[in-house]
Write an enzyme that holds these catalytic residues in place. Structure first.
Site, short mmCIF file in Angstrom:
data_model
loop_
_atom_site.label_atom_id
_atom_site.label_comp_id
_atom_site.label_asym_id
_atom_site.label_seq_id
_atom_site.Cartn_x
_atom_site.Cartn_y
_atom_site.Cartn_z
N CYS A 2 -16.95 176.62 71.76
CA CYS A 2 -16.90 178.01 72.22
C CYS A 2 -18.06 178.24 73.19
O CYS A 2 -19.15 177.72 73.01
CB CYS A 2 -16.98 179.03 71.11
SG CYS A 2 -15.67 178.93 69.92
N ARG A 27 -16.70 173.37 76.45
CA ARG A 27 -17.10 173.68 75.08
C ARG A 27 -15.92 174.12 74.21
O ARG A 27 -16.04 174.22 72.98
CB ARG A 27 -18.15 174.80 75.07
CG ARG A 27 -19.45 174.40 75.72
CD ARG A 27 -20.40 175.57 75.71
NE ARG A 27 -20.81 175.91 74.37
CZ ARG A 27 -21.93 175.48 73.79
NH1 ARG A 27 -22.75 174.70 74.45
NH2 ARG A 27 -22.23 175.83 72.57
N TRP A 74 -12.80 177.62 71.02
CA TRP A 74 -12.31 176.42 70.32
C TRP A 74 -12.05 176.91 68.90
O TRP A 74 -12.98 177.21 68.16
CB TRP A 74 -13.37 175.34 70.34
CG TRP A 74 -12.92 174.00 69.83
CD1 TRP A 74 -12.25 173.04 70.50
CD2 TRP A 74 -13.17 173.48 68.52
NE1 TRP A 74 -12.06 171.95 69.69
CE2 TRP A 74 -12.61 172.19 68.47
CE3 TRP A 74 -13.80 173.97 67.38
CZ2 TRP A 74 -12.66 171.38 67.34
CZ3 TRP A 74 -13.85 173.17 66.25
CH2 TRP A 74 -13.29 171.90 66.24
N ASN A 98 -20.03 182.84 68.91
CA ASN A 98 -19.91 181.40 68.63
C ASN A 98 -20.43 181.16 67.22
O ASN A 98 -21.42 181.80 66.83
CB ASN A 98 -20.80 180.58 69.55
CG ASN A 98 -20.26 180.51 70.96
OD1 ASN A 98 -19.16 180.98 71.23
ND2 ASN A 98 -21.05 179.94 71.85
N GLY A 99 -19.85 180.24 66.51
CA GLY A 99 -20.35 179.92 65.18
C GLY A 99 -19.34 180.33 64.12
O GLY A 99 -18.19 180.67 64.43
N GLU A 478 -16.68 152.02 69.65
CA GLU A 478 -16.78 153.01 70.72
C GLU A 478 -15.60 152.88 71.69
O GLU A 478 -15.04 153.87 72.15
CB GLU A 478 -18.13 152.86 71.44
CG GLU A 478 -18.33 153.73 72.65
CD GLU A 478 -18.26 155.23 72.40
OE1 GLU A 478 -18.23 155.66 71.23
OE2 GLU A 478 -18.19 155.98 73.38
N LYS A 482 -12.98 155.90 72.44
CA LYS A 482 -12.68 156.40 73.79
C LYS A 482 -11.18 156.44 74.00
O LYS A 482 -10.63 157.41 74.49
CB LYS A 482 -13.30 155.51 74.88
CG LYS A 482 -14.78 155.63 75.13
CD LYS A 482 -15.22 156.90 75.80
CE LYS A 482 -15.48 157.97 74.81
NZ LYS A 482 -16.71 158.01 74.08
N GLU A 485 -9.53 159.20 71.86
CA GLU A 485 -9.91 160.55 72.30
C GLU A 485 -9.10 161.02 73.51
O GLU A 485 -8.67 162.17 73.55
CB GLU A 485 -11.39 160.58 72.71
CG GLU A 485 -12.37 160.73 71.59
CD GLU A 485 -13.81 160.72 72.09
OE1 GLU A 485 -14.57 161.58 71.66
OE2 GLU A 485 -14.19 159.84 72.90
N HIS A 501 -9.21 139.80 56.76
CA HIS A 501 -9.21 140.51 55.49
C HIS A 501 -8.32 141.76 55.51
O HIS A 501 -8.51 142.66 54.70
CB HIS A 501 -10.64 140.89 55.10
CG HIS A 501 -11.52 139.69 54.94
ND1 HIS A 501 -11.30 138.74 53.96
CD2 HIS A 501 -12.59 139.24 55.64
CE1 HIS A 501 -12.20 137.77 54.07
NE2 HIS A 501 -12.99 138.06 55.08
N LYS A 600 -16.63 169.49 73.34
CA LYS A 600 -17.78 168.67 73.72
C LYS A 600 -18.92 168.81 72.73
O LYS A 600 -19.56 167.85 72.34
CB LYS A 600 -18.25 169.11 75.11
CG LYS A 600 -19.43 168.36 75.63
CD LYS A 600 -18.98 167.04 76.16
CE LYS A 600 -20.12 166.14 76.55
NZ LYS A 600 -19.70 164.74 76.49
C1 G6P Z 1 -18.24 165.82 69.76
C2 G6P Z 1 -17.93 165.19 71.11
C3 G6P Z 1 -18.32 163.70 71.08
C4 G6P Z 1 -19.76 163.54 70.67
C5 G6P Z 1 -20.03 164.21 69.32
C6 G6P Z 1 -21.51 164.24 68.99
O1 G6P Z 1 -17.37 165.34 68.80
O2 G6P Z 1 -16.56 165.34 71.43
O3 G6P Z 1 -18.13 163.15 72.38
O4 G6P Z 1 -20.06 162.18 70.58
O5 G6P Z 1 -19.60 165.58 69.38
O6 G6P Z 1 -22.16 165.03 69.95
P1 G6P Z 1 -23.70 164.98 70.24
O7 G6P Z 1 -23.92 166.06 71.28
O8 G6P Z 1 -24.39 165.32 68.95
O9 G6P Z 1 -24.05 163.64 70.73
#
Ligand code: G6P
Length: 605
Positions: A2, A27, A74, A98-99, A478, A482, A485, A501, A600
């Site tokens: 948000c 956001r 969001w 927000n929150g 990772e 990616k 996501e 396993h 984000k």
């Molecule tokens: C969200 C984002 C990720 C990020 C994670 C942690 O889930 O979509 O891309 O890795 O938050 O965010 P930070 O700002 O704490 O690294």
């Protein structure tokens, strides 16, 4: 998670609000809205979907004003819908938030008992009702906001307007970031400086529990105890175009290609004679690191994967026990903290609610120090940590993290070296790879076109396995993250030795397998693991050191990477996986920068 923007000015506030929302869209992007005060009174426009939809509504039904608040959402309480979009308005009051308000159900029940009816499923509407009900008692807007906010439990950053007060914007923060942008004869609020860079570079960052009365000519702040306070003014070094896409098709593509320069920038001036200059972490850092007997690292998402690489490094080079955990688990369990344990957090944004809560929880557990790796200088995490390593990734807008991750790895390698200087047994990491990191990254990114072509093989796949060994195992994780996501293909990362396993049962012609294969001590083991996969009919894509002896053959595509020193392998082998995910997502036509259901910066639990 948000975004809030608002302001009070002599100009028409609406274009400033809309531009601010565009800059905050990363956001949250399921609905948006704004409210202004003008000669027409309190006006509001809201729309489902992205900011462009709200712009359409504002064009169709003109709106202006000199004071206003806006929000991009969001969803947490209530599905994305116009009714649930902010601002929420009751009588003369409008609120953006927000929150998450934790006692919203009790407050709502009481307000309903008082005869109030609700139009949305949000916790924010409860705040609007509370302020309105307090305002009705004495028509004192500021006092009404204070009384209403005093009843809230949970996290909030707020912007509040009252139809009777055309020069007063109220803002407050608890658990969600909020900054005030300072202008000449005008002031603004936002959840993130990026929203306001076109109008100012001077900011005040509110502290937890702060409440501010924002007017054209003044900003008056009180702290959590109601005492007047001065918060320091900070000059942002970011330029307004730091968050533009330039010639790139997506922010993610731009951010992938920025890695050569931002990783180099992150390590610049941090070493001397091939060793990390520990006091760049602060004058107290050498003594602290010398006394460290173990490390706990806490993070979320991609930052957690950086932490997972560091675990291999810290145990290998610094010979210190290192434990790594996701913040949402750590904060709710009992942790044993041996004497001399350093608590480390890693967060791009510095505002991730779980990571911040973990830090606050850890404060009482007897750690010997608190070190954060963060990309945002004025974030809550940096302000609440004793020592900070600031990465220099610059604003990262694409929701899927790329350059923040590789700069975190560079920072972790240096910190590992700092620990190894005191605790390593003749096993300091070879940092020479960082000397020419810019060209090393540039060379790998030069493989883009080849990887784009290879991505075509993944477009119609439903699953993909990523394999790595040692510190490259978190890189496989990772790579899988990616891909899921941004392309919505189910992907999993595995340590290659663990395949037999269980996951080997999934492997057939329909399951592509991607492996990262630098030329290190585990190479032969990895080769045998890949033979097992190939024998089950899977097609393999291997990113391998040119000297590793891998050759393309039937069912195996090998992309050679220039040889690099062992310490920078995780960083270098991340790059082709980012490119692969990016191109697969582009081919699948997904929303690369703003993938569905994600945000984000996750500032709620
Ligand atoms: C969200 C984002 C990720 C990020 C994670 C942690 O889930 O979509 O891309 O890795 O938050 O965010 P930070 O700002 O704490 O690294």
């Amino acid at each position: 998670m948000c975004g809030i923007v608002g302001g009070v000015t002599d100009r028409n506030i609406v274009p400033i609000l809309l531009e601010g929302l565009r800059r905050l869209e990363y956001r949250g992007y399921d609905s948006a809205g704004l409210a202004t005060l003008s000669s027409e009174g309190l006006q509001r426009r809201r729309a489902m979907g992205k900011i462009v939809e709200l712009e359409g509504v504002c064009d169709a039904q003109a709106i202006d004003g000199h004071i206003g608040i806006a929000h991009t959402r969001w969803a947490t309480h209530g599905a994305p819908s116009v009714a649930n979009a902010h601002p929420h308005s009751v009588g003369k009051i409008a609120v953006v938030h927000n929150g998450i308000i934790e006692n919203w159900a009790e407050l709502k029940a009481q307000l309903e008992k008082d005869g109030r009816a609700f139009e949305s499923e949000t916790d924010t509407e409860v705040i609007a009702h509370l302020v309105e009900s307090e305002y009705n008692k004495d028509q004192d807007f500021v006092a009404a906001c204070r009384r209403a906010i005093a009843q809230l439990e949970g996290a909030y950053a707020l912007g509040i307007l009252c139809r009777d007060e055309p020069n007063t914007l109220i803002t407050a923060r608890m658990g969600s970031p909020l900054c005030i942008g300072l202008g000449v004869g005008e002031h603004f609020i936002a959840s993130d400086v990026q929203a306001l860079l076109p109008v100012t570079s001077r900011f005040i960052f509110l502290e937890e529990g702060d409440f501010a009365i924002v007017q054209k000519a003044s900003v008056a702040i009180t702290d959590a105890h109601g005492e007047s306070v001065e918060r320091p003014e900070k000059q942002s070094q970011l330029s307004a175009d730091a968050v533009e896409k330039g010639d790139y098709r997506h922010y993610m593509e731009k951010e992938i290609h920025e890695q050569a320069s931002v990783v180099a920038e992150t390590v610049r001036g941090k070493t001397s004679a091939g060793r990390f200059l520990i006091n760049t972490l602060g004058p107290e850092a050498p003594e602290l690191l010398e006394g460290v007997k173990g490390v706990h690292i806490i993070a979320c998402g991609t930052s957690f994967h950086a932490a997972s690489v560091a675990r291999y490094w810290i145990e290998h080079y610094a010979h210190l026990p290192c434990q790594v955990e996701v913040a949402s688990e750590y904060r709710y369990r009992t942790t044993v903290v041996p004497e001399g344990t350093l608590f480390m957090t890693i967060s791009q944004s510095g505002e991730t609610a779980d990571t911040l809560a973990a830090l606050r929880h850890a404060r009482s557990l007897g750690y010997c120090g608190f070190l954060a790796i963060c990309n945002v200088p004025e974030s809550s995490l940096t302000r609440e940590s004793d020592l900070v390593f600031l990465t220099q990734a610059g604003p990262e807008i694409g929701v899927a993290s790329t350059k923040a991750f590789t700069t975190q790895l560079a920072a972790l390698l240096l910190i590992t070296d700092g620990l190894a200087q005191f605790h390593g047994r003749d096993s300091l990491p070879d940092l020479s790879g960082l000397d020419n990191i810019e060209s090393a990254i540039g060379q790998v990114l030069g493989l883009s076109e080849r990887i784009r072509k290879l991505s075509e093989q993944f477009v119609d796949k439903h699953h993909t396995l990523f394999l790595g060994r040692g510190p490259l195992f978190p890189i496989a994780l990772e790579g899988a993250l990616k891909l899921k996501e941004i392309s919505y293909i189910h992907a999993e990362g595995y340590p290659a030795g663990e395949l037999k396993h269980g996951p080997l049962a999934l492997v057939d012609e329909g399951m592509p397998v991607v492996a990262v294969a630098p030329d290190n001590a585990l190479l032969d083991k990895l080769k045998s693991n890949l033979q097992e996969v190939r024998a089950r009919g899977a097609t393999l894509l291997v990113f391998a050191d040119e000297s590793a002896g891998f050759e393309s053959a039937d069912g195996i595509e090998v992309v050679g990477l220039p040889h690099c020193s062992e310490a920078i392998e995780p960083l270098i082998y991340t790059l082709p996986l980012q490119l692969l995910s990016y191109y697969v997502a582009v081919l699948r036509g997904t929303d690369v920068d703003q993938p569905r259901n994600l945000a984000k910066s996750v500032t709620v639990e």
